[in-house]
Design a protein around this motif. Structure first.
Motif, mmCIF file in Angstrom:
data_model
loop_
_atom_site.group_PDB
_atom_site.id
_atom_site.type_symbol
_atom_site.label_atom_id
_atom_site.label_comp_id
_atom_site.label_asym_id
_atom_site.label_seq_id
_atom_site.Cartn_x
_atom_site.Cartn_y
_atom_site.Cartn_z
ATOM 1 N N GLY A 55 33.088 46.889 25.913
ATOM 2 C CA GLY A 55 32.780 45.486 26.118
ATOM 3 C C GLY A 55 33.133 44.968 27.495
ATOM 4 O O GLY A 55 33.160 43.752 27.721
ATOM 5 N N GLY A 56 33.406 45.869 28.445
ATOM 6 C CA GLY A 56 33.749 45.455 29.804
ATOM 7 C C GLY A 56 33.148 46.380 30.831
ATOM 8 O O GLY A 56 32.638 47.454 30.499
ATOM 9 N N ASP A 57 33.194 45.972 32.101
ATOM 10 C CA ASP A 57 32.672 46.803 33.176
ATOM 11 C C ASP A 57 33.459 48.104 33.278
ATOM 12 O O ASP A 57 34.667 48.139 33.011
ATOM 13 C CB ASP A 57 32.740 46.066 34.511
ATOM 14 C CG ASP A 57 31.747 44.920 34.590
ATOM 15 O OD1 ASP A 57 30.761 44.940 33.832
ATOM 16 O OD2 ASP A 57 31.969 44.009 35.406
ATOM 17 N N VAL A 58 32.783 49.171 33.688
ATOM 18 C CA VAL A 58 33.415 50.478 33.863
ATOM 19 C C VAL A 58 33.168 50.945 35.292
ATOM 20 O O VAL A 58 32.019 51.087 35.718
ATOM 21 C CB VAL A 58 32.860 51.508 32.859
ATOM 22 C CG1 VAL A 58 33.419 52.897 33.142
ATOM 23 C CG2 VAL A 58 33.198 51.082 31.427
ATOM 24 N N ASP A 59 34.241 51.176 36.026
ATOM 25 C CA ASP A 59 34.156 51.689 37.387
ATOM 26 C C ASP A 59 34.427 53.185 37.400
ATOM 27 O O ASP A 59 35.043 53.725 36.475
ATOM 28 C CB ASP A 59 35.179 50.989 38.285
ATOM 29 C CG ASP A 59 34.711 49.625 38.752
ATOM 30 O OD1 ASP A 59 33.764 49.577 39.565
ATOM 31 O OD2 ASP A 59 35.276 48.610 38.302
#
Length: 434
Positions: A55-59
């Motif tokens: 549910g969040g950005d992945v770097d």
């Protein structure tokens, strides 16, 4: 603020690291935990799936491509904002320079070994011990993947020890995340992805006591230099859809951090380049899977032809470059007319044509990135420059310039050298990488 951290790795590729990481992220997120996920090494597709799971950005984290300082900054920021920080490794634990083990050792992140236990029991613990002791790494334990039955899981769990705990297991899945030549399918192509992720989370069995005993992870924040406003006042149009989906979140942040306004458009939807665009970026993706649609989308084609003729800068990497050629021959041998901006033709192959980290020399320093493709480009254009492989071997990707268009199979990681990245979207007369 601190969090619990894990680096999930394995003995090799294809052991189920992405599936297990996605299942764990989904399970923790559904339990109300704040989860941040990272992916080790250059990768576009796994981060999309892990983002859907968490549910969040992945770097991505890569001590060479992203630099040590940037990796530290990303981890420190995430540790302040989450309860669990998960890092999916790349290949095997000790594969690559730098490897997942190097990342775990450098930042003190405990390793969770994901082992394919479909045909073993106690041997899995011996493998886990070898992985741990070979590099004297911080260790969390092992997770048994592709377990055949509850009885099989019991036998594996009974082999665990206090120093080598079995953190959990995931049963063999009748239907997992589908793959193709460049990796897993894109989330946009899986309408039932949420249900798949929920099923994986439900199937994943965890030892909560082991997770609770993980040490606190709290890297000290490090100040990062402010980005130069080299793109202030400029609008960069970026293709983004299923055919042009390979965009690093860090690349977008770097562009906006230098003052650019981003405008997205979809060639697959036959959308024209926005009229106020000062520059265009055509990222990589899967144009070969959508070649027939791209060939029939004349509005998109006419807009990119007109933009190239205007003399404004256009950067096309890998799939973006393929879409600008005269024609693309897919894996079935069907030829499709592309935009015709770059002379030459692209043909898909059945074997990997290039893979690995590379750097593009520049007056402002090296612009780092990587390459990964199955196609070949036959063109009369002479290369403007060649990238250099990280290991020093010959055979780096060619970079082409045709008018104001620059193109290559090279995927650039803009944050590795913002000044060089900005030059891609400024006038090519003396300011672009060479």
């Amino acid at each position: 603020m601190s969090c619990k951290a894990l680096l999930l790795s394995a003995t090799a590729s294809d052991q189920g690291k992405t599936t297990v990481t996605a299942a764990l992220a989904r399970k923790l997120a559904r339990a109300g935990q704040r989860v941040r996920v990272f992916k080790t090494g250059p990768d576009f597709i796994d981060p999309m799936l892990l983002a859907a799971a968490s549910g969040g950005d992945v770097d991505v984290l890569d001590l060479w491509m992203c630099t040590e300082a940037q990796c530290h900054a990303l981890l420190a920021e995430a540790a302040r904002e989450c309860d669990y920080l998960l890092i999916e490794g790349v290949m095997g634990l000790y594969d690559g320079q730098p490897s997942s083990a190097d990342l775990a050792r450098h930042f003190g992140v405990p390793v969770l070994a994901v082992l394919d236990c479909s045909a073993m029991v106690g041997t899995a613990l011996a493998i886990a011990r070898g992985l741990r002791d070979h590099g004297r790494l911080p260790w969390a334990g092992m997770l048994a993947n592709r377990v055949a039955s509850p009885g099989h899981a019991d036998m594996i769990r009974a082999c665990g020890t206090a120093e080598l705990p079995v953190v959990g297991h995931l049963p063999r899945q009748a239907e997992s995340l589908p793959e193709r030549h460049l990796g897993l399918h894109l989330p946009s192509e899986l309408p039932d992805l949420a249900a798949r992720l929920d099923a994986l989370a439900d199937a994943l069995q965890l030892n909560d006591a082991v997770l609770a005993s993980l040490p606190a992870f709290a890297p000290v924040p490090q100040a990062q230099p402010a980005l130069p406003p080299l793109l202030a006042g400029r609008t960069i149009a970026i293709a983004r859809d299923a055919a042009f989906a390979f965009l690093y979140a860090a690349n977008l942040r770097t562009l906006t951090g230098m003052g650019a306004t981003l405008a997205f458009f979809s060639p697959l939807a036959d959308e024209a380049i926005p009229a106020d665009a000062d520059a265009v970026w055509l990222p990589g993706g899967y144009p070969e899977l959508h070649a027939a649609t791209l060939a029939s989308n004349l509005r998109w084609q006419h807009s990119v032809q007109a933009f190239a003729a205007s003399g404004k800068p256009l950067w096309a990497e890998c799939g973006g470059m393929m879409a600008l050629t005269d024609s693309l021959t897919d894996t079935d041998g069907q030829s499709h007319a592309m935009a015709g901006v770059l002379p030459g033709s692209v043909r898909m192959g059945s074997k990997l044509a290039a893979l690995g980290s590379q750097g593009w020399p520049h007056a402002a320093g090296e612009l780092r990135g990587h390459t990964f493709h199955y196609s070949s480009f036959d063109t009369p254009l002479a290369p403007l420059a060649h990238c250099q492989r990280k290991d020093g071997r010959a055979g780096g990707e060619a970079v082409y310039r045709h008018g104001s268009v620059q193109a290559s199979y090279f995927h650039a990681y803009f944050a590795s050298n913002p000044a060089a990245a900005a030059a891609l979207f400024l006038s090519p007369s003396g300011t672009a990488p060479c």
